[in-house]
Design a protein around this motif. Structure first.
Motif, PDB file in Angstrom:
ATOM      1  N   SER A 459       0.054  -5.372   1.969  1.00  0.00           N
ATOM      2  CA  SER A 459      -1.175  -5.076   1.684  1.00  0.00           C
ATOM      3  C   SER A 459      -1.589  -6.187   0.797  1.00  0.00           C
ATOM      4  O   SER A 459      -2.474  -6.967   0.847  1.00  0.00           O
ATOM      5  N   LYS A 463      -3.834 -10.110   1.394  1.00  0.00           N
ATOM      6  CA  LYS A 463      -4.911 -10.065   0.669  1.00  0.00           C
ATOM      7  C   LYS A 463      -4.630 -11.601   0.043  1.00  0.00           C
ATOM      8  O   LYS A 463      -5.557 -12.371   0.135  1.00  0.00           O
ATOM      9  N   TYR A 487      -5.321  -3.598   2.663  1.00  0.00           N
ATOM     10  CA  TYR A 487      -6.197  -2.342   2.353  1.00  0.00           C
ATOM     11  C   TYR A 487      -6.635  -2.239   1.163  1.00  0.00           C
ATOM     12  O   TYR A 487      -7.428  -1.788   0.838  1.00  0.00           O
ATOM     13  N   ASP A 488      -6.201  -3.426   0.291  1.00  0.00           N
ATOM     14  CA  ASP A 488      -6.658  -3.420  -0.927  1.00  0.00           C
ATOM     15  C   ASP A 488      -7.670  -4.573  -1.254  1.00  0.00           C
ATOM     16  O   ASP A 488      -7.774  -5.537  -1.786  1.00  0.00           O
ATOM     17  N   SER A 489      -8.855  -3.840  -0.721  1.00  0.00           N
ATOM     18  CA  SER A 489     -10.186  -4.591  -0.525  1.00  0.00           C
ATOM     19  C   SER A 489     -11.248  -3.970  -1.030  1.00  0.00           C
ATOM     20  O   SER A 489     -11.096  -2.896  -1.348  1.00  0.00           O
ATOM     21  N   TYR A 491     -13.534  -2.303   0.704  1.00  0.00           N
ATOM     22  CA  TYR A 491     -13.621  -1.411   1.534  1.00  0.00           C
ATOM     23  C   TYR A 491     -12.364  -0.215   1.422  1.00  0.00           C
ATOM     24  O   TYR A 491     -12.764   0.941   1.499  1.00  0.00           O
ATOM     25  N   GLY A 492     -11.251  -0.860   1.153  1.00  0.00           N
ATOM     26  CA  GLY A 492      -9.840   0.020   0.843  1.00  0.00           C
ATOM     27  C   GLY A 492     -10.305   0.913  -0.252  1.00  0.00           C
ATOM     28  O   GLY A 492     -10.016   1.994  -0.782  1.00  0.00           O
ATOM     29  N   LYS A 493     -10.897   0.110  -1.520  1.00  0.00           N
ATOM     30  CA  LYS A 493     -11.269   1.002  -2.687  1.00  0.00           C
ATOM     31  C   LYS A 493     -12.179   2.167  -2.409  1.00  0.00           C
ATOM     32  O   LYS A 493     -12.265   3.200  -3.000  1.00  0.00           O
ATOM     33  N   LEU A 496     -10.758   4.915  -0.375  1.00  0.00           N
ATOM     34  CA  LEU A 496      -9.859   5.696  -1.270  1.00  0.00           C
ATOM     35  C   LEU A 496     -10.783   6.628  -2.192  1.00  0.00           C
ATOM     36  O   LEU A 496     -10.472   7.774  -2.199  1.00  0.00           O
ATOM     37  N   VAL A 569      -5.828   1.478  -5.132  1.00  0.00           N
ATOM     38  CA  VAL A 569      -5.130   1.487  -3.832  1.00  0.00           C
ATOM     39  C   VAL A 569      -3.550   1.157  -3.941  1.00  0.00           C
ATOM     40  O   VAL A 569      -2.878   1.979  -3.134  1.00  0.00           O
ATOM     41  N   VAL A 592      -6.640   5.732   6.394  1.00  0.00           N
ATOM     42  CA  VAL A 592      -7.278   4.518   7.384  1.00  0.00           C
ATOM     43  C   VAL A 592      -8.377   4.782   8.158  1.00  0.00           C
ATOM     44  O   VAL A 592      -9.120   4.104   8.579  1.00  0.00           O
ATOM     45  N   PHE A 595     -11.205   4.333   6.172  1.00  0.00           N
ATOM     46  CA  PHE A 595     -11.289   2.730   5.841  1.00  0.00           C
ATOM     47  C   PHE A 595     -11.872   2.043   7.162  1.00  0.00           C
ATOM     48  O   PHE A 595     -12.780   1.222   7.211  1.00  0.00           O
TER      49      PHE A 595
END
Length: 846
Positions: A459, A463, A487-489, A491-493, A496, A569, A592, A595
């Motif tokens: 991830s 990024k 996933y560390d975006s 939307y990922g935040k 989560l 994340v 996910v 997400f």
């Protein structure tokens, strides 16, 4: 003069707001001005393949035991810390930082070890195919190996297990032991006031001496307390006291007070061999209490030490994987067949008699340590060794490509066992085998386990790879793509935070949890109890109150998730690694799912920053010469408007070819579908092809008027809106009809309110691309689009396309057809304002 960014802070704010897409525009803009040149070697010809490696049964069992061991070790640390006295308690924050750092390194090492069999298999297959192999990793395990050699000697029974040595070091160096009795006295030192204070608080039945008493009120008086000079002179205002030994008062005899209580005695009355001195003495009762307490301290210390030794014995008996680097070299033929280009000074090799391993230095009489890596590289490039293993420390500046000037020109198969933490270092390692003057481009094989927690390592690199490509090439896809793992975006935040709140039952779940259905394993409430227990075990949920009945533990949501962890994340994926594989995969699947739902909603609303979009069509033709619509007064760079005729449709012949290929691959429920209801007087048709992915079933969607859709459609949505067409003849007729109708008509029909400029569902359309210098006019374009009626016409998209006839590449902003006049008018007004400012100054222009 008319710029969108009057100062640098405004410019930075705009970049932060517009994300990676803005970085792409900055790079494109600087290139258009002639201010920026970036040349990198193209990855054309290189093959990239991301391979998922399932855990073997033996490794899965070891991983389950390791997860339980770490959970028990955490409980052991917590219980031991809580049993210590306040004055002896170590810095728990420092201890837990060490614990979680070791936790992350341990499970990352486990993930590497799980991929070793797959890496060896791929390497042997490549060698059989006449290729050579380069294996990239980051950690060599040298520190753990050297520690083991220093403890056990140069001859060992087997290769060193990095995870085991890491665990042993954590427990040996950081287990929170209480101080033994003699150690406590050393800490307190010879300061009698500290000793009296400690005894008053910690020895049962003891209290402060008279001179250490403090007033209960907030003031002091000369009558109640001796002055500082009196205390220093040793004089007292109390007069003679009764001797504890002779029970008499004799002011002429020198007296001494007990260190712990109010008792006193004449110095001459002390028995021969007494522990008292001229300054320190303890009465018999206090001396007995002191001896008892010292014994208790020593017993407590020995008990804790015994628990520590039990932990160490359990770790030593635990079967953990060996160091991956040594294991790979051993399985691929040993040092004689594998070129090691790392920073290690020594390594373990199989003994000549086949029993055990021996530690050897990498240097020899002929090759000094400083030249070992260059010697190994030369052996690989000359073909004497067909396998090379590189680490970040040892491979800097090393070229391992299929150079036309060397003997070994076989195609390189670059296997990445472990990704580095940063994108630029990942590109640097990929570049070891992909350089200029090479006979053939390499094949890249990126290995990942099927563990949800390992997405953490991919991830962060994914990024940064996108950001690096956006800045250097104006395209986030310039380098190897790992965007599926990013996933560390934002939307990922958000996903989560939603997941945590759902698990703690603070809000309704946005998607059904995995396994929660009519025929699933759990109902949502049961899944959330299971998830809370997992998050408590890895320290994400804190201060949880467990039920008295073990069968009803976690029945009620308790505990809290710190605000700093709600959107973290990276920490979630780190801690996820410490759970058994089946548990962490269920939690990761739930994360996910949320997400993907957020991404789908963002795409539907036009809020998703998808960067440069490829426009795919049957034909793209340039309608006229690009027209200059704005000229920057400072640099002279121009902004142009290009008009293109785009046919996005999919012919029946092409659709049938895809369908027949799908039938050959036996993909279930793929075929042609008809909408279940009419839309503006007619039915609509599409072709759906099963993606055959793990998880929820999704379909690639193809339509006669627009070709392949940008997003995949879940099976539930497909079957609720469409029904399958069983007759190919009927499907052909309907497909051809829709293909013909949509040539010059949008999906809203001939009575569309927008008129001929509407392009929704239209197969052949005019497309307006704003190219050249973009950044200075960005705000003007946004302002013009914000006044459009429909939400879809307010979106700004950076697009990339290539004309069909002359293969001319065009990159720029796509301006929706209804907004073209408003944009051109705004740019003309901006140009007039800038000319007026240059001619008369800003005040006159205003």
């Amino acid at each position: 003069m008319g710029t969108d960014f009057p100062n640098f802070q405004t410019f930075l704010g705009a970049l932060e707001k517009r994300g990676v897409g803005a970085l792409e525009l900055v790079a494109m803009d600087m290139k258009a001005r002639g201010m920026y040149v970036c040349r990198t070697l193209s990855f054309k010809g290189a093959e990239f393949d991301v391979i998922e490696v399932p855990l073997e049964t033996e490794m899965q069992n070891a991983y389950n035991k390791a997860a339980r061991l770490w959970a028990e070790l955490r409980k052991e640390f917590m219980l031991t810390i809580s049993a210590l006295y306040d004055c002896e308690k170590p810095s728990s924050s420092q201890l837990w930082r060490l614990y979680w750092a070791s936790h992350q390194r341990f499970f990352r090492h486990m993930c590497m070890s799980a991929k070793v069999p797959a890496a060896v298999k791929l390497a042997k297959q490549a060698l059989q195919d006449g290729k050579c192999v380069v294996i990239g990793l980051q950690s060599t395990g040298e520190a753990r190996t050297e520690e083991a050699v220093s403890k056990y000697g140069n001859e060992l029974d087997d290769f060193v297990s990095g995870p085991r040595e890491l665990l042993l070091k954590l427990v040996e160096d950081n287990y929170p032991l209480p101080l033994p009795a003699h150690g406590l006295q050393e800490v307190l030192g010879k300061d009698s006031s500290k000793q009296r204070q400690f005894r008053a608080f910690h020895i049962p039945g003891r209290r402060r001496s008279r001179k250490s008493k403090k007033p209960e009120d907030d003031f002091e008086s000369e009558e109640d307390y001796e002055t500082e000079s009196d205390a220093e002179s040793g004089e007292s205002n109390e007069g003679p006291r009764i001797c504890k030994i002779c029970c008499s008062e004799d002011p002429k005899k020198v007296s001494i007070e007990c260190q712990d209580c109010d008792a006193s005695a004449h110095f001459v009355c002390l028995p021969v061999g007494s522990t008292g001195t001229c300054t320190e003495w303890r009465c018999p009762s206090c001396d007995e209490a002191q001896r008892t307490y010292v014994g208790q301290l020593q017993a407590r210390y020995e008990k804790a030490l015994e628990r520590k030794h039990r932990c160490l014995d359990a770790i030593r008996s635990f079967d953990l994987p060996n160091n991956p680097l040594d294991d790979i070299i051993d399985q691929l033929g040993g040092p004689d067949s594998v070129a090691e280009i790392t920073g290690r000074r020594g390594f373990l090799v199989r003994a000549a008699n086949g029993k055990g391993v021996v530690y050897q230095s990498r240097s020899s009489k002929d090759v000094a340590m400083e030249m070992v890596n260059m010697h190994e590289k030369q052996q690989f490039m000359e073909g004497r060794k067909q396998v090379a293993i590189i680490s970040e420390a040892g491979s800097a500046g090393v070229s391992l490509q299929a150079d036309r000037r060397v003997s070994n020109q076989k195609r390189r198969v670059h296997i990445t066992l472990e990704l580095p933490w940063s994108a630029d270092r990942a590109i640097q390692q990929f570049g070891r085998t992909h350089r200029s003057n090479q006979a053939c481009a390499p094949e890249y094989r990126l290995l990942f386990t099927n563990l949800g927690g390992e997405r953490r390592f991919a991830s962060i690199v994914a990024k940064r790879l996108e950001t690096l490509g956006a800045l250097t090439q104006g395209d986030r896809r310039a380098g190897p793509s790992l965007s599926a793992y990013n996933y560390d975006s934002i939307y990922g935040k958000k996903a989560l935070a939603l997941m945590y709140r759902s698990i703690m039952e603070q809000c309704e779940s946005p998607v059904p949890p995995p396994g929660c259905s009519a025929d699933g394993e759990w109902v949502p409430h049961e899944f959330f109890k299971f998830a809370r227990a997992a998050l408590i075990a890895v320290g994400i949920v804190r201060d949880a109150v467990l039920g008295e009945n073990p069968e009803k533990e976690f029945e009620k949501p308790s505990g809290r998730i710190p605000e700093s962890d709600i959107h973290d994340v990276a920490r979630f994926l780190n801690r996820l690694l410490g759970l058994p594989p089946d548990i962490q995969n269920r939690l990761f699947e739930y994360f996910v799912s949320i997400f993907d739902r957020l991404l789908s909603d963002a795409r539907r609303d036009g809020q998703f920053d998808c960067g440069i979009i490829d426009i795919k069509a049957n034909s793209i033709e340039l309608q006229d010469t690009p027209k200059t619509v704005h000229v920057d007064p400072m640099s002279g760079a121009a902004t142009t408007m290009t008009v293109l005729k785009v046919d996005r449709g999919l012919t029946w012949e092409s659709a049938l070819k895809l369908f027949e290929q799908n039938e050959a691959e036996k993909k279930p429920k793929s075929g042609f579908y008809e909408s279940k209801r009419e839309w503006l007087g007619r039915m609509h048709y599409l072709m759906a092809i099963n993606c055959l992915k793990s998880g929820p079933t999704c379909y690639r969607i193809f339509r006669p008027a627009s070709g392949e859709a940008l997003r995949e459609m879940p099976e539930e949505e497909l079957l609720s809106k469409y029904s399958i067409v069983t007759s190919l003849e009927l499907a052909e007729k309907k497909w051809q009809d829709e293909y013909t109708i949509t040539e010059d008509q949008c999906m809203h029909g001939p009575k569309c309110k927008v008129g001929s400029s509407c392009t929704v569902g239209r197969r052949v359309q005019e497309m307006f691309i704003l190219g050249g210098l973009i950044l200075p006019v960005w705000g003007t374009v946004e302002k013009a689009l914000s006044k459009q009626v429909r939400l879809s016409h307010r979106r700004l998209r950076v697009v990339w396309l290539e004309t069909s006839s002359d293969n001319q590449r065009i990159v720029g902003l796509h301006i929706p057809n209804p907004a073209v006049n408003a944009v051109l008018s705004g740019l003309a007004q901006m140009q007039a304002t800038q000319r007026s400012e240059m001619a008369h100054g800003p005040e006159v222009a205003t």
